[in-house]
Design an enzyme around this catalytic site. Structure first.
Site, PDB file in Angstrom:
ATOM      1  N   TYR A   1     -13.302   4.835  -3.770  1.00 45.19           N
ATOM      2  CA  TYR A   1     -12.652   5.796  -4.657  1.00 45.19           C
ATOM      3  C   TYR A   1     -12.646   7.192  -4.022  1.00 45.19           C
ATOM      4  O   TYR A   1     -11.590   7.813  -3.887  1.00 45.19           O
ATOM      5  CB  TYR A   1     -13.405   5.804  -5.982  1.00 45.19           C
ATOM      6  CG  TYR A   1     -12.814   6.679  -7.060  1.00 45.19           C
ATOM      7  CD1 TYR A   1     -11.620   6.333  -7.700  1.00 45.19           C
ATOM      8  CD2 TYR A   1     -13.467   7.841  -7.483  1.00 45.19           C
ATOM      9  CE1 TYR A   1     -11.098   7.124  -8.716  1.00 45.19           C
ATOM     10  CE2 TYR A   1     -12.949   8.632  -8.498  1.00 45.19           C
ATOM     11  CZ  TYR A   1     -11.764   8.271  -9.108  1.00 45.19           C
ATOM     12  OH  TYR A   1     -11.249   9.061 -10.109  1.00 45.19           O
TER      13      TYR A   1
ATOM     14  N   THR B   1      -6.386  -1.417 -15.653  1.00 46.70           N
ATOM     15  CA  THR B   1      -7.440  -0.891 -16.530  1.00 46.70           C
ATOM     16  C   THR B   1      -6.856  -0.259 -17.784  1.00 46.70           C
ATOM     17  O   THR B   1      -7.589   0.083 -18.701  1.00 46.70           O
ATOM     18  CB  THR B   1      -8.299   0.181 -15.802  1.00 46.70           C
ATOM     19  OG1 THR B   1      -7.426   1.225 -15.338  1.00 46.70           O
ATOM     20  CG2 THR B   1      -9.056  -0.415 -14.629  1.00 46.70           C
TER      21      THR B   1
HETATM   22  P1  NAD Z   1      -7.725   4.767 -16.498  1.00 46.34           P
HETATM   23  O1  NAD Z   1      -8.405   3.675 -15.753  1.00 46.34           O
HETATM   24  O2  NAD Z   1      -7.889   4.834 -17.969  1.00 46.34           O
HETATM   25  O3  NAD Z   1      -6.161   4.779 -16.174  1.00 46.34           O
HETATM   26  C1  NAD Z   1      -5.646   4.409 -14.931  1.00 46.34           C
HETATM   27  C2  NAD Z   1      -4.328   3.709 -15.171  1.00 46.34           C
HETATM   28  O4  NAD Z   1      -3.756   3.344 -13.905  1.00 46.34           O
HETATM   29  C3  NAD Z   1      -4.471   2.405 -15.963  1.00 46.34           C
HETATM   30  O5  NAD Z   1      -3.512   2.338 -16.976  1.00 46.34           O
HETATM   31  C4  NAD Z   1      -4.280   1.307 -14.919  1.00 46.34           C
HETATM   32  O6  NAD Z   1      -3.802   0.100 -15.460  1.00 46.34           O
HETATM   33  C5  NAD Z   1      -3.312   1.986 -13.962  1.00 46.34           C
HETATM   34  N1  NAD Z   1      -3.363   1.431 -12.609  1.00 46.34           N
HETATM   35  C6  NAD Z   1      -4.458   1.293 -11.816  1.00 46.34           C
HETATM   36  N2  NAD Z   1      -4.120   0.771 -10.637  1.00 46.34           N
HETATM   37  C7  NAD Z   1      -2.773   0.562 -10.671  1.00 46.34           C
HETATM   38  C8  NAD Z   1      -1.824   0.046  -9.753  1.00 46.34           C
HETATM   39  N3  NAD Z   1      -2.178  -0.383  -8.530  1.00 46.34           N
HETATM   40  N4  NAD Z   1      -0.523  -0.003 -10.130  1.00 46.34           N
HETATM   41  C9  NAD Z   1      -0.137   0.422 -11.360  1.00 46.34           C
HETATM   42  N5  NAD Z   1      -0.993   0.927 -12.275  1.00 46.34           N
HETATM   43  C10 NAD Z   1      -2.297   1.005 -11.930  1.00 46.34           C
HETATM   44  O7  NAD Z   1      -8.210   6.145 -15.836  1.00 46.34           O
HETATM   45  P2  NAD Z   1      -7.984   7.653 -16.315  1.00 46.34           P
HETATM   46  O8  NAD Z   1      -9.296   8.196 -16.731  1.00 46.34           O
HETATM   47  O9  NAD Z   1      -6.832   7.753 -17.224  1.00 46.34           O
HETATM   48  O10 NAD Z   1      -7.644   8.328 -14.914  1.00 46.34           O
HETATM   49  C11 NAD Z   1      -6.311   8.607 -14.534  1.00 46.34           C
HETATM   50  C12 NAD Z   1      -6.311   9.306 -13.187  1.00 46.34           C
HETATM   51  O11 NAD Z   1      -7.082  10.506 -13.237  1.00 46.34           O
HETATM   52  C13 NAD Z   1      -6.902   8.453 -12.065  1.00 46.34           C
HETATM   53  O12 NAD Z   1      -6.133   8.653 -10.887  1.00 46.34           O
HETATM   54  C14 NAD Z   1      -8.291   9.033 -11.868  1.00 46.34           C
HETATM   55  O13 NAD Z   1      -8.743   8.885 -10.563  1.00 46.34           O
HETATM   56  C15 NAD Z   1      -8.075  10.499 -12.233  1.00 46.34           C
HETATM   57  N6  NAD Z   1      -9.322  11.119 -12.712  1.00 46.34           N
HETATM   58  C16 NAD Z   1      -9.798  10.871 -13.968  1.00 46.34           C
HETATM   59  C17 NAD Z   1     -10.981  11.459 -14.386  1.00 46.34           C
HETATM   60  C18 NAD Z   1     -11.543  11.257 -15.766  1.00 46.34           C
HETATM   61  O14 NAD Z   1     -12.612  11.811 -16.068  1.00 46.34           O
HETATM   62  N7  NAD Z   1     -10.908  10.539 -16.661  1.00 46.34           N
HETATM   63  C19 NAD Z   1     -11.698  12.300 -13.511  1.00 46.34           C
HETATM   64  C20 NAD Z   1     -11.192  12.476 -12.225  1.00 46.34           C
HETATM   65  C21 NAD Z   1      -9.993  11.918 -11.839  1.00 46.34           C
END
Ligand code: NAD
Ligand code: UDP
Length: 319
Positions: free
Chosen positions: A141, A37
């Protein structure tokens, strides 16, 4: 001091912001990402080493700090392949804990406000166990992240890994993928294109929205805290693994957020379009941040209007 820092998921929204923040402070940053993503463009021009691989595989290298963010985070993305999400949450976190154990690194694991599900306690303190549907479309999730928290606990108990959990509440800002379907990016893009803003349900559900800069300050401060100080803080609270809510406690309805976006874009001709509410969509969400405030001396500083204005400026630049 220059630290060797691994960011898993570093090409995603939070990771790309964090990588910039750390490189600007002269740390040696390695990004691990499979671009599921995340976007290559998010890393353009950034002095980081790239490990292009899946976090569920073993991780090479030696690090002082690890930020484990790899996991799809937007509901349409994480629901598109629930098994991928669930195995990333579990097997990916396990690989990260293994490398932390091998290197003796401090590791911050990104959990989520989703561990509270559709909460029956409001606002949500860390001591609340949550109200999650284990068989719903969000459970890949929610339950994946809950299992990741349990893994952290067991690696701490069995191997003494220095792991610190964060439950992140809805966060937004520059470097978000405009197409990933989250509410703020959707509304801004729709408003910029004069399309109707899609409010799910009646737009009465609430969220608290944290600007990315506030989150990053807390991330770094949390990893700077000495381990004995952490233990002294959490043991009397009955916790073996440190866990902090990080979010902005200002609570808005989704309709409030839509109005705030339009107020900043008065030239937009967008109206509202009401769409069905997705299953298990939490009705209310607001962090209790008393622990983070006390331990880190941290409070969010960026108001919704200020954060939205910065995010709008970023999205305008990408059009
Ligand atoms: P995002 O989707 O923008 O980033 C996630 C990243 O992880 C991406 O670059 C994707 O390519 C990489 N990724 C996913 N699965 C993978 C795998 N199996 N191997 C290697 N890379 C992988 O999401 P974000 O908003 O940047 O979120 C980052 C983290 O923070 C996540 O763990 C998410 O659960 C957590 N989080 C985010 C929010 C928010 O509001 N943005 C809220 C709660 C928790
Ligand atoms: N939402 C909305 N319109 C959109 C996208 C989301 O009304 O175009 C709602 C969604 O139903 C939820 C809230 O906004 O109640 C936040 O959704 P998001 O996907 O950003 O994150 P969530 O908190 O659900 O993980």
């Amino acid at each position: 001091m220059t630290l060797r820092i691994l960011i898993t998921g570093g090409a995603g929204f939070i990771g790309a912001n964090l990588a910039r923040f750390l490189v600007a402070r002269d740390h040696r940053v390695t990004v691990l990402d499979n671009f599921r993503t995340g976007r290559r463009g998010n890393l353009e021009g950034l002095a980081v080493s790239l490990l292009e691989r899946d976090v569920r595989e073993s991780i090479p290298g030696d690090y002082d700090w690890i930020f484990h963010l790899a996991c799809p985070a937007s509901p349409p993305h994480y629901q598109a392949d629930g098994l991928f999400t669930l195995t990333t949450a579990f097997d990916g976190t396990r690989q990260v804990l293994e490398v932390a154990q091998r290197c003796g690194a401090r590791v911050l694991i990104a959990s989520t406000s989703e561990v509270y599900g559709d909460p029956q306690v409001h606002p949500q303190p860390e001591g609340y166990w949550g109200h999650v549907n284990p068989l719903g479309i969000r459970s890949c999730y929610d339950e994946g992240k809950r299992a990741a928290e349990t893994l952290a606990l067991e690696y701490r108990r069995k191997f003494g890994v220095d792991v610190r959990l964060v439950r992140i509440f809805n966060t937004y800002g520059p470097w978000m993928d405009p197409q990933d379907g989250r509410v703020i990016s959707n509304f801004i893009l729709q408003a910029l294109h004069n399309e109707p803003l899609t409010l799910y349900g009646r737009g009465e559900q609430t969220r608290s929205c944290q600007f990315i800069e506030d989150l990053l300050r807390a991330f770094v401060r949390y990893l700077q805290v000495d381990r004995t100080q952490l233990e002294a803080f959490f043991a009397p609270r009955g916790l073996i693994v440190p866990v902090l809510n990080l979010g902005n406690p200002e609570e808005y309805t989704i309709a409030d957020i839509a109005r705030a976006v339009l107020a900043l874009l008065p030239e937009s001709r967008s109206t509202f379009a009401f769409k069905p509410l997705p299953a298990d969509d939490p009705k209310r969400r607001k962090p209790d941040i008393a622990w983070a405030s006390e331990l880190l001396g941290w409070q969010p500083r960026v108001s919704l209007t200020e954060g939205l204005a910065k995010t709008i400026a970023y999205f305008r630049g990408t059009l």
